[in-house]
Design a protein around this motif. Sequence first.
Motif, mmCIF file in Angstrom:
data_model
loop_
_atom_site.group_PDB
_atom_site.id
_atom_site.type_symbol
_atom_site.label_atom_id
_atom_site.label_comp_id
_atom_site.label_asym_id
_atom_site.label_seq_id
_atom_site.Cartn_x
_atom_site.Cartn_y
_atom_site.Cartn_z
ATOM 1 N N ARG A 46 0.775 -0.703 -0.351
ATOM 2 C CA ARG A 46 -0.041 0.234 0.147
ATOM 3 C C ARG A 46 1.223 1.503 -0.028
ATOM 4 O O ARG A 46 2.126 1.507 0.491
ATOM 5 N N GLY A 47 0.298 2.575 -0.249
ATOM 6 C CA GLY A 47 0.899 3.536 -0.396
ATOM 7 C C GLY A 47 1.635 4.247 1.224
ATOM 8 O O GLY A 47 1.242 3.355 2.500
ATOM 9 N N ASN A 48 2.123 4.918 1.416
ATOM 10 C CA ASN A 48 3.278 5.270 2.596
ATOM 11 C C ASN A 48 2.161 5.919 3.559
ATOM 12 O O ASN A 48 1.109 6.681 2.439
ATOM 13 N N SER A 49 1.880 5.388 5.056
ATOM 14 C CA SER A 49 0.353 5.580 5.007
ATOM 15 C C SER A 49 0.780 7.627 5.722
ATOM 16 O O SER A 49 -0.345 7.657 5.716
ATOM 17 N N ILE A 50 2.367 8.156 5.348
ATOM 18 C CA ILE A 50 2.006 9.911 5.801
ATOM 19 C C ILE A 50 0.691 10.321 4.585
ATOM 20 O O ILE A 50 0.357 11.140 4.469
ATOM 21 N N VAL A 51 1.066 9.887 3.759
ATOM 22 C CA VAL A 51 -0.247 9.824 2.077
ATOM 23 C C VAL A 51 -1.800 10.438 3.555
ATOM 24 O O VAL A 51 -2.132 11.237 2.464
ATOM 25 N N GLU A 52 -1.610 8.905 2.841
ATOM 26 C CA GLU A 52 -3.542 9.133 3.895
ATOM 27 C C GLU A 52 -3.857 9.954 5.134
ATOM 28 O O GLU A 52 -4.775 10.288 4.868
#
Length: 407
Positions: free
Chosen positions: A264-270
Amino acid sequence: MNRPKIVILGAGYGGMITTVKLQKMLGRNEADITLVNKHNYHYQTTWLHENAAGTLHHDHTRIKISDVVDLNRVELVQDTVVSLQPDEKKVTLENGELTYDYLVVGLGFEAATFGIQGLLENAFTINNINSARLIRDHIEYNFARYNNEKEDRQDLLNIVIGGAGFTGIEFAGELGNRVPELCKEYDVPREKVRIITVEASPTALPGFDEELVEYAMNYLESQGVEFKLGTMLKQVNEHSIIVEKDEQQEEIPSSNVIWAAGVRGNSIVEETGFETARGRVKVSEDLRAPGHDDIFIVGDCALIMDKENDRPYPPTAQIAIQEAEVTAHNLKTLVHGGSKLEAFEPELQGTVASLGEGQAIGVVFGGKKLFGWKASVMKKIIDNRYLLKLGGVGLLLKKGKFNIFTK
Ligand code: FAD
Ligand code: NAD
């Protein structure tokens, strides 16, 4: 705006190609460029399975950023990004903060764990140089322990790979080469060691060419890799896993569980508040975040739909590199006062996956299938082409893979 500040987060494929392209495209006084990364090195994520198995030293995989980025031209901030504040045009780091006029987010991927019980605590993931090194040392340590234990600790010699996607298959291929070396080193009979790949789908590499999948499975089985297909990994304990097939559960002893079942994408983005799917932001055609004309998102943090089948393009290095090229071009346009940005159109050049030393499978040139050593040579050509693009002939000669039949 005079002399805009461009801040690039992450020195992966997306961040590095954006940076090296921009340093060539923009004049010294046209913009201030800052690259932020956790380490002072870039690594080839596509080789991490080799580092994790111990078939390739991690120093081969990492590249000093200063070897390819002109640090008189680009400021390198070695720090960890903590959060983004788009409304204030600010990035918070562990040791400070940065402001920007244009931001490029290339913070890469994380393992998707799907809430599986015990996974975070007891399994390893192939994410970066540090995690790959840990896997290599952990497996080797367990081999060393085996003959020092009073009981027959089969869990020390069972290596479980969660997921038979490309990462799982490539890692299994490396283990096929590494395990015999470990057996020799630690006086362990080869037949005592199990490499077990657990895959939820009825086939390995779901969705990939069936003939190539069969070739890969036959080859890996000949190397001692076992496949448990149609089997879900349900739980990871300290010394065992629980799997389920046809509603029947089974406990398999293992203290070496490597989770390779999706990203999944880096959680910072979410956490920034962007709308995401599996942590990836559905970007506009010109690769900007919706509602944020000053933020480009590249690589595994970005989601782009394939219009032909209405499914997202898979997160790959190939796509990250192409997105970075378009992003650099679009930033140049904006810095020069333009507003007509280029739309991203991926040019898919195929997929090649290694199966260990001198062996691979792949589909290239719009459908040509490759097996065995030919595919392995193609994989090296792809890897070497990236090095050439990133750092020219110097980097290629330093880090390239040239031995056609082996590593
Ligand atoms: P990454 O390459 O993940 O880089 C992210 C960078 O950001 C890293 O340098 C990291 O240190 C940095 N970073 C992360 N968080 C922070 C933070 N908070 N602060 C500061 N810095 C941070 N794709 C292919 O096309 N072909 C292949 O053959 C292939 N093989 C693969 C093999 C393996 C084992 C794996 C795991 C993946 C493979 N992939 C392959 C997929 C490919 O590696 C990814 O799609 C690609 O790495 C994504 O690039 P990226 O630039 O988005 O991020
Ligand atoms: P993936 O999503 O491609 O594969 C994950 C696999 O795990 C799937 O087959 C899925 O069915 C299985 N799975 C999920 N949950 C499970 C469970 N609970 N139990 C058992 N199996 C389960 O992920 P990946 O292999 O990590 O690849 C990530 C990305 O990197 C992909 O886009 C891939 O194309 C890319 N990649 C490319 C290459 C290459 O081109 N050579 C190599 C590695 C990775």
